[in-house]
Design an enzyme around this catalytic site. Structure first.
Site, PDB file in Angstrom:
ATOM      1  CB  SER A 279      -0.938   0.017   1.197  1.00 20.44           C
ATOM      2  OG  SER A 279      -2.024  -0.820   0.957  1.00 20.44           O
TER       3      SER A 279
ATOM      4  CE  LYS B 229      -3.885   0.768  -1.185  1.00 17.40           C
ATOM      5  NZ  LYS B 229      -4.548   0.323   0.060  1.00 17.40           N
TER       6      LYS B 229
ATOM      7  CE1 TYR C 250      -4.123  -0.900  -5.021  1.00  7.63           C
ATOM      8  CE2 TYR C 250      -4.695  -3.229  -5.070  1.00  7.63           C
ATOM      9  CZ  TYR C 250      -4.464  -2.074  -4.361  1.00  7.63           C
ATOM     10  OH  TYR C 250      -4.540  -2.077  -2.988  1.00  7.63           O
TER      11      TYR C 250
ATOM     12  CE1 TYR D  56      -4.911   1.609   3.921  1.00  6.33           C
ATOM     13  CE2 TYR D  56      -3.146   0.630   5.188  1.00  6.33           C
ATOM     14  CZ  TYR D  56      -3.682   0.997   3.987  1.00  6.33           C
ATOM     15  OH  TYR D  56      -2.990   0.754   2.854  1.00  6.33           O
TER      16      TYR D  56
ATOM     17  CB  VAL E 273      -0.186  -5.941   3.973  1.00  4.74           C
ATOM     18  CG1 VAL E 273      -1.499  -5.463   4.520  1.00  4.74           C
ATOM     19  CG2 VAL E 273      -0.206  -6.075   2.493  1.00  4.74           C
TER      20      VAL E 273
HETATM   21  O1  DON Z   1      -4.730  -4.427  -1.966  1.00  6.18           O
HETATM   22  C1  DON Z   1      -4.091  -5.233  -1.298  1.00  6.18           C
HETATM   23  O2  DON Z   1      -4.646  -6.109  -0.715  1.00  6.18           O
HETATM   24  C2  DON Z   1      -2.580  -5.133  -1.116  1.00  6.18           C
HETATM   25  N1  DON Z   1      -1.900  -5.421  -2.264  1.00  6.18           N
HETATM   26  C3  DON Z   1      -2.154  -3.838  -0.537  1.00  6.18           C
HETATM   27  C4  DON Z   1      -2.792  -3.665   0.781  1.00  6.18           C
HETATM   28  C5  DON Z   1      -1.954  -3.034   1.810  1.00  6.18           C
HETATM   29  O3  DON Z   1      -0.754  -2.967   1.763  1.00  6.18           O
HETATM   30  C6  DON Z   1      -2.715  -2.563   2.971  1.00  6.18           C
HETATM   31  N2  DON Z   1      -1.830  -2.074   3.989  1.00  6.18           N
HETATM   32  N3  DON Z   1      -1.793  -2.197   5.117  1.00  6.18           N
END
Ligand code: DON
Length: 331
Positions: A77, A80, A204, A256, A274
């Protein structure tokens, strides 16, 4: 007290500073037991939950590295923030703000609930999955390669090398993407997807799978801390307005549904992923007492054991400790 701070030419680390950070990393490494590595993307579950590392690069060239600083990991993330910057540069800030709101959600990063419940279906911010997928849909180009090209170009300009795509993570991401596909279809339905759904989702998944190191995160943080300028040579890496907007969003939405607590107890614009990475930008501050990094720094943290909100548990606590000790909060 800081004595004889290093400069860009020496890049030296003060020994006493190193000792402090080594001790803190050793202490907070025990906290990795309180979290778990992400498992909803199978390959991320292979990370070592005990890992913890930090890189701090200051405006004057002073730097500190401690713990597991050599392990590459994927942006997840944190991407982003990068795609939002690139989309603002490619499409303009007002276009982006027409497509995505700037409100914290108070919901999990991959929540779909607010899209359904709010009278206006505009995604609430660019850093939850819904908003990030909308942002990715605004990147110009037909294929995921074309869309990611300006993202790689910006990273190359900032980092001095072109980072690689982790194909295994990308494939794992892609194979476990039902929720993101659902979010994508919902955005298509309510008119907040700017281009082809499949190309958007492919882009994405790939942006999340870009390999980085802690030095890379600290370097990106340093540029953001300086409103888009490289303090080493004064070169503009991104427009000031875009850097500042990104930092506002990092502070309000970057962690978040833990963003309020992070702003309260750490007080630094940051973006998590993540994989366990945290990108943080500490702008220069006015302080009575001289502390390390008062004139600003970029910070990268890596600790793949996550808390219940999807942020590195030991990494967040380590950052909180350092921010408190060195008065790094922007407030
Ligand atoms: O969209 C997803 O599930 C992941 N590739 C990215 C999510 C993410 O890193 C959320 N962060 N805490």
């Amino acid at each position: 007290m800081v004595q004889g701070i290093a400069n860009w030419n020496t890049g030296e680390t003060q020994e006493w500073l190193q000792q402090y950070v080594d001790d803190w990393v050793a202490f907070y490494r025990k906290h990795t037991n309180d979290g778990n590595v992400a498992s909803y993307i199978p390959i991320l579950a292979e990370a070592d939950p005990d890992d913890l590392g930090i890189t701090i690069i200051g405006n004057n060239g002073l730097s500190v590295r401690s713990g597991d600083t050599e392990i590459p990991f994927t942006l997840q993330s944190i991407s982003k923030a990068i795609t939002f910057i690139v989309a603002c540069m490619e499409r303009g800030v007002s276009y982006m703000l027409d497509n995505v709101d700037v409100e914290p959600t108070g919901e999990a990063f991959n929540s779909i609930m607010h899209l359904e419940m709010k009278p206006v279906k505009k995604p609430l911010n660019p850093f939850n999955n819904a908003g990030a997928i909308t942002v990715t849909s605004t990147l110009p180009g037909d294929t995921s390669e074309e869309r990611l090209e300006p993202v790689f170009q910006l990273l190359e300009k900032i980092l001095g090398y072109r980072p690689s795509l982790n194909v295994d993570v990308y494939e794992s991401e892609r194979e476990s993407s039902n929720r993101n596909r659902a979010i994508g279809y919902y955005l298509l339905e309510v008119g907040f997807l700017d281009s082809d759904l499949n190309a958007t989702l492919e882009t994405y998944f790939k942006q999340c799978s870009i390999n980085v190191t802690l030095d890379d995160l600290a370097r990106i943080g340093l540029i953001l801390a300086n409103d888009g300028m490289d303090p080493k040579n004064g070169e503009e890496m991104m427009p000031r307005q875009v850097a500042r907007l990104t930092k506002v969003l990092m502070l309000t939405c970057g962690m978040y549904d833990a963003s309020g607590k992070f702003a309260t107890y750490v007080g630094i614009p940051a973006k998590s992923g993540v994989s366990g990475g945290i990108l943080a930008a500490v702008p220069p501050r006015v302080r009575d007492e001289t502390m390390p990094f008062t004139d600003g720094c970029g910070i990268g943290v890596y600790g793949p054991a996550l808390g219940d909100k999807g942020n590195s548990i030991a990494g967040t606590r380590l950052l909180r400790h350092i921010a408190t000790q060195w008065d790094l909060s922007i407030f």
